[in-house]
Motif scaffolding. Structure first.
Motif, PDB file in Angstrom:
ATOM      1  N   ILE A  18      90.475  39.436   2.637  1.00 41.71           N
ATOM      2  CA  ILE A  18      90.940  40.262   1.522  1.00 41.71           C
ATOM      3  C   ILE A  18      89.795  40.980   0.791  1.00 41.71           C
ATOM      4  N   LYS A  19      88.632  40.366   0.695  1.00 45.20           N
ATOM      5  CA  LYS A  19      87.520  41.007  -0.019  1.00 45.20           C
ATOM      6  C   LYS A  19      87.080  42.282   0.678  1.00 45.20           C
ATOM      7  N   ASN A  20      86.887  42.222   1.996  1.00 42.25           N
ATOM      8  CA  ASN A  20      86.474  43.413   2.741  1.00 42.25           C
ATOM      9  C   ASN A  20      87.546  44.496   2.680  1.00 42.25           C
ATOM     10  N   CYS A  21      88.799  44.078   2.755  1.00 41.31           N
ATOM     11  CA  CYS A  21      89.896  45.041   2.685  1.00 41.31           C
ATOM     12  C   CYS A  21      89.899  45.767   1.341  1.00 41.31           C
ATOM     13  N   LEU A  22      89.836  45.014   0.246  1.00 39.84           N
ATOM     14  CA  LEU A  22      89.917  45.619  -1.083  1.00 39.84           C
ATOM     15  C   LEU A  22      88.671  46.430  -1.427  1.00 39.84           C
ATOM     16  N   THR A  23      87.533  46.064  -0.866  1.00 41.29           N
ATOM     17  CA  THR A  23      86.310  46.844  -1.084  1.00 41.29           C
ATOM     18  C   THR A  23      86.498  48.274  -0.591  1.00 41.29           C
ATOM     19  N   GLY A  24      87.234  48.432   0.498  1.00 38.42           N
ATOM     20  CA  GLY A  24      87.483  49.762   1.048  1.00 38.42           C
ATOM     21  C   GLY A  24      88.549  50.549   0.317  1.00 38.42           C
ATOM     22  N   LEU A  25      89.141  49.962  -0.725  1.00 40.34           N
ATOM     23  CA  LEU A  25      90.224  50.630  -1.452  1.00 40.34           C
ATOM     24  C   LEU A  25      89.845  50.976  -2.894  1.00 40.34           C
ATOM     25  N   LYS A  26      88.563  50.873  -3.205  1.00 37.89           N
ATOM     26  CA  LYS A  26      88.134  51.125  -4.579  1.00 37.89           C
ATOM     27  C   LYS A  26      88.315  52.576  -5.008  1.00 37.89           C
ATOM     28  N   PHE A  27      88.495  53.476  -4.063  1.00 33.42           N
ATOM     29  CA  PHE A  27      88.699  54.887  -4.397  1.00 33.42           C
ATOM     30  C   PHE A  27      90.120  55.161  -4.892  1.00 33.42           C
ATOM     31  N   VAL A  81      97.865  49.246   3.581  1.00 35.38           N
ATOM     32  CA  VAL A  81      96.784  48.696   4.384  1.00 35.38           C
ATOM     33  C   VAL A  81      97.033  47.203   4.567  1.00 35.38           C
ATOM     34  N   ASP A  82      96.873  46.688   5.781  1.00 36.23           N
ATOM     35  CA  ASP A  82      96.987  45.256   6.008  1.00 36.23           C
ATOM     36  C   ASP A  82      95.686  44.575   5.612  1.00 36.23           C
ATOM     37  N   ALA A  83      95.765  43.288   5.311  1.00 33.51           N
ATOM     38  CA  ALA A  83      94.601  42.563   4.802  1.00 33.51           C
ATOM     39  C   ALA A  83      93.468  42.487   5.812  1.00 33.51           C
ATOM     40  N   ASP A  84      93.786  42.596   7.110  1.00 32.75           N
ATOM     41  CA  ASP A  84      92.730  42.532   8.133  1.00 32.75           C
ATOM     42  C   ASP A  84      92.285  43.923   8.578  1.00 32.75           C
ATOM     43  N   GLU A  85      92.562  44.918   7.748  1.00 29.28           N
ATOM     44  CA  GLU A  85      92.153  46.288   8.032  1.00 29.28           C
ATOM     45  C   GLU A  85      91.162  46.781   6.982  1.00 29.28           C
ATOM     46  N   ILE A  86      90.338  47.740   7.368  1.00 25.39           N
ATOM     47  CA  ILE A  86      89.325  48.296   6.470  1.00 25.39           C
ATOM     48  C   ILE A  86      89.375  49.814   6.517  1.00 25.39           C
ATOM     49  N   ILE A  87      89.412  50.435   5.341  1.00 25.94           N
ATOM     50  CA  ILE A  87      89.292  51.890   5.215  1.00 25.94           C
ATOM     51  C   ILE A  87      87.806  52.213   5.076  1.00 25.94           C
ATOM     52  N   THR A  88      87.251  52.893   6.052  1.00 27.17           N
ATOM     53  CA  THR A  88      85.816  53.192   6.056  1.00 27.17           C
ATOM     54  C   THR A  88      85.491  54.305   5.055  1.00 27.17           C
ATOM     55  N   PRO A  89      84.212  54.442   4.654  1.00 29.50           N
ATOM     56  CA  PRO A  89      83.829  55.544   3.753  1.00 29.50           C
ATOM     57  C   PRO A  89      84.197  56.914   4.315  1.00 29.50           C
ATOM     58  N   GLU A  90      84.068  57.097   5.616  1.00 24.90           N
ATOM     59  CA  GLU A  90      84.414  58.379   6.234  1.00 24.90           C
ATOM     60  C   GLU A  90      85.910  58.663   6.091  1.00 24.90           C
ATOM     61  N   LEU A  91      86.726  57.638   6.274  1.00 28.84           N
ATOM     62  CA  LEU A  91      88.173  57.806   6.135  1.00 28.84           C
ATOM     63  C   LEU A  91      88.558  58.004   4.679  1.00 28.84           C
ATOM     64  N   GLN A  92      87.893  57.312   3.781  1.00 29.03           N
ATOM     65  CA  GLN A  92      88.133  57.519   2.347  1.00 29.03           C
ATOM     66  C   GLN A  92      87.943  58.994   1.985  1.00 29.03           C
ATOM     67  N   LYS A  93      86.837  59.556   2.427  1.00 32.28           N
ATOM     68  CA  LYS A  93      86.529  60.953   2.131  1.00 32.28           C
ATOM     69  C   LYS A  93      87.598  61.883   2.681  1.00 32.28           C
ATOM     70  N   GLU A  94      88.052  61.607   3.904  1.00 27.15           N
ATOM     71  CA  GLU A  94      89.075  62.452   4.518  1.00 27.15           C
ATOM     72  C   GLU A  94      90.407  62.332   3.781  1.00 27.15           C
ATOM     73  N   ILE A  95      90.764  61.120   3.377  1.00 32.40           N
ATOM     74  CA  ILE A  95      92.007  60.913   2.627  1.00 32.40           C
ATOM     75  C   ILE A  95      91.986  61.702   1.328  1.00 32.40           C
ATOM     76  N   LEU A  96      90.882  61.592   0.595  1.00 38.46           N
ATOM     77  CA  LEU A  96      90.779  62.299  -0.685  1.00 38.46           C
ATOM     78  C   LEU A  96      90.809  63.808  -0.498  1.00 38.46           C
ATOM     79  N   GLN A  97      90.167  64.276   0.570  1.00 37.85           N
ATOM     80  CA  GLN A  97      90.135  65.714   0.841  1.00 37.85           C
ATOM     81  C   GLN A  97      91.537  66.248   1.141  1.00 37.85           C
TER      82      GLN A  97
END
Length: 250
Positions: A18-27, A81-97
């Motif tokens: 859960i920690k790694n998953c939520l870290t990728g969702l701070k945006f 997002v499932d708990a065993d999934e991670i949104i990478t910084p590159e994907l974060q940027k694309e989502i926001l764009q």
């Protein structure tokens, strides 16, 4: 600056992920964790990381759990997002764009997903080309089917280019436990949908699943991991249709 995105994560005993998953969702503007009364530290960790934690029994209904999360989201867009999934910084940027466009007639977005199983990036087989609808406007649709659930979104759906990273099944034993459990739910869902099983399906459909995953989808290129995954996915098929046959008999 706000993202206008609510993230929803459904959990059950996910303290290792859960920690790694939520870290990728701070945006995201808000992160909602729908927890099925975990017996470990999942909820505590999620709260420490600023997530809003709501407790609700899964009751073997994944779409119901996701729809509950959808009903609690406040933003224009909802990201699952499932708990065993991670949104990478590159994907974060694309989502926001893509979601940040002033004029956006898109209702939802498909994501590719890259699986990492037992230290190996699985590039082939059944999981090698997965597309999942995980981001959509809040009021664009609802989830259905209580296992292998689908988000039915009305309107135009586009693709994200960057993948979600997925770290499932930490051990073979865990993979087998999940397959046994999910195959029961899959059999029940098939029964509810009016599907039936017979000897031909029980014998040959799992065989087809193995041939499809290991040979036609080139799972053999992933070596031993590809072989084990193909066998276990074939087993899932065998268990699902066998259990459905016994349900019919009884």
């Amino acid at each position: 600056m706000t993202s206008n995105i609510s993230a929803v994560v459904i959990t059950r005993n996910e303290e290792q992920n859960i920690k790694n998953c939520l870290t990728g969702l701070k945006f995201c503007d808000e992160v909602i964790v729908i927890d099925d009364y975990s017996e470990d530290k999942t909820a505590a960790i999620a709260k420490q990381m600023g997530a809003k934690v709501l407790f609700r029994s899964l009751n073997e209904d994944f779409s119901g759990q996701r729809n509950f999360g959808l009903s609690k989201a406040k933003s224009k867009w909802v990201l699952f997002v499932d708990a065993d999934e991670i949104i990478t910084p590159e994907l974060q940027k694309e989502i926001l764009q893509k979601t940040g466009k002033q004029v956006n007639y898109t209702s939802g977005y498909f994501f590719k997903r890259t699986d990492y199983i037992w230290g190996t990036e699985v590039k082939h087989g059944e999981v090698g080309d997965v597309r999942l609808l995980r981001l959509a406007k809040r009021n664009a649709g609802r989830w259905d089917r209580f296992v292998h659930e689908h988000w039915h979104v009305i309107g135009n759906i586009e693709d994200m280019n960057n993948p979600i990273k997925h770290y499932p099944h930490p051990t073979v034993a865990e993979f087998l436990r999940e397959v046994n459990h999910r195959s029961t739910l899959h059999a029940l869902a098939n029964k509810k949908e009016g599907k039936t099983s017979n000897l031909f399906i029980v014998v040959f459909y799992p065989l087809y699943k193995f041939i499809y995953g290991f040979f036609l989808r080139a799972g053999f290129l992933d070596g031993m991991v590809g072989f084990v995954v193909a066998v276990i996915m074939s087993l899932h098929s065998f268990l699902s249709w066998s259990k459905l046959w016994f349900m019919q008999k009884n």
